[in-house]
Design a protein around this motif. Sequence first.
Motif, PDB file in Angstrom:
ATOM      1  N   ILE A   1       0.645  -1.279   0.140  1.00 22.55           N
ATOM      2  CA  ILE A   1      -0.218   0.077  -0.038  1.00 22.55           C
ATOM      3  C   ILE A   1       0.798   1.171   0.027  1.00 22.55           C
ATOM      4  N   VAL A   2       0.343   1.893  -0.913  1.00 27.09           N
ATOM      5  CA  VAL A   2       1.578   3.369  -1.138  1.00 27.09           C
ATOM      6  C   VAL A   2       0.009   3.986  -1.269  1.00 27.09           C
TER       7      VAL A   2
ATOM      8  N   ARG B   1      -2.841  -8.678   5.009  1.00 22.08           N
ATOM      9  CA  ARG B   1      -0.784  -9.380   4.018  1.00 22.08           C
ATOM     10  C   ARG B   1      -1.253  -7.722   3.708  1.00 22.08           C
ATOM     11  N   TYR B   2      -2.342  -6.905   3.577  1.00 21.94           N
ATOM     12  CA  TYR B   2      -1.545  -5.914   2.566  1.00 21.94           C
ATOM     13  C   TYR B   2      -0.915  -4.844   3.493  1.00 21.94           C
TER      14      TYR B   2
ATOM     15  N   THR C   1       5.670   1.664   5.985  1.00 18.17           N
ATOM     16  CA  THR C   1       6.200   1.894   7.108  1.00 18.17           C
ATOM     17  C   THR C   1       5.832   0.795   8.363  1.00 18.17           C
ATOM     18  N   GLY C   2       4.670  -0.400   7.981  1.00 22.34           N
ATOM     19  CA  GLY C   2       4.479  -1.715   8.379  1.00 22.34           C
ATOM     20  C   GLY C   2       3.073  -1.416   8.720  1.00 22.34           C
TER      21      GLY C   2
ATOM     22  N   SER D   1      -0.910   2.399  17.921  1.00 23.34           N
ATOM     23  CA  SER D   1       0.591   2.930  18.141  1.00 23.34           C
ATOM     24  C   SER D   1       1.524   2.706  17.599  1.00 23.34           C
ATOM     25  N   ASP D   2       0.995   1.803  16.608  1.00 26.38           N
ATOM     26  CA  ASP D   2       2.350   1.520  15.333  1.00 26.38           C
ATOM     27  C   ASP D   2       1.323   3.111  14.084  1.00 26.38           C
ATOM     28  N   ILE D   3       0.248   3.002  14.051  1.00 26.84           N
ATOM     29  CA  ILE D   3      -0.089   4.489  13.218  1.00 26.84           C
ATOM     30  C   ILE D   3       0.559   5.750  13.456  1.00 26.84           C
TER      31      ILE D   3
END
Length: 187
Positions: free
Chosen positions: A28-29, A108-109, A113-114, A122-124
């Motif tokens: 995803i970009v 899986r998408y 930045t993971g 937190s990840d976002i």
Amino acid sequence: MKKTVLLAFVFTVCVVFSSCNNNNKFQIVKGKVGHLTQKTTIKELETIFKNDSIVKNLSEGSLGSNYFQDDDEYQIYEKGGKHLLTVVPQDQLDTLSTIKSVQIFDERYETQTGITLNSTFSDINLNNEITKIETSLNSATLFIDDLNATIAIDKEQLGLRQFTTQKVSLEQIPDLAKMKSFIVWFN
């Protein structure tokens, strides 16, 4: 000896290209989800997802009498039945239309930045700039301009009562809050 080295080299090149191709399938970009781009037409979905199943949920568009009908939706499923994506076109009832949005349903998408469907707030927040938060009756929607994406978090995850319009700030969102939906916009 030379033959063995050559075979090993060819095998390595094949593995590298295969893994790169597989990574692109779920990447995803901004302006791209897997093999879908801003220029992809609805007609091309049949070719891109030829090994998968496409369920079409078509609206009546401007031709129908139901003004409350949702947009057309093209739900993409793997052959095993796993829901991958839901694609919404810019123009209804037009197979030459480009894509308006893609909702992600498969973990899986992944962004560069993971960020995946299983990511926490937190990840976002750590890896992306959240430019705006809008609050609805049931969720808080995070706007990420880097991806032209929106991520909704259910108010239940925020410890708030549903069906209230209480504004939500970044500081109020718990680090472990999970996303409710992940949509990439192509407009």
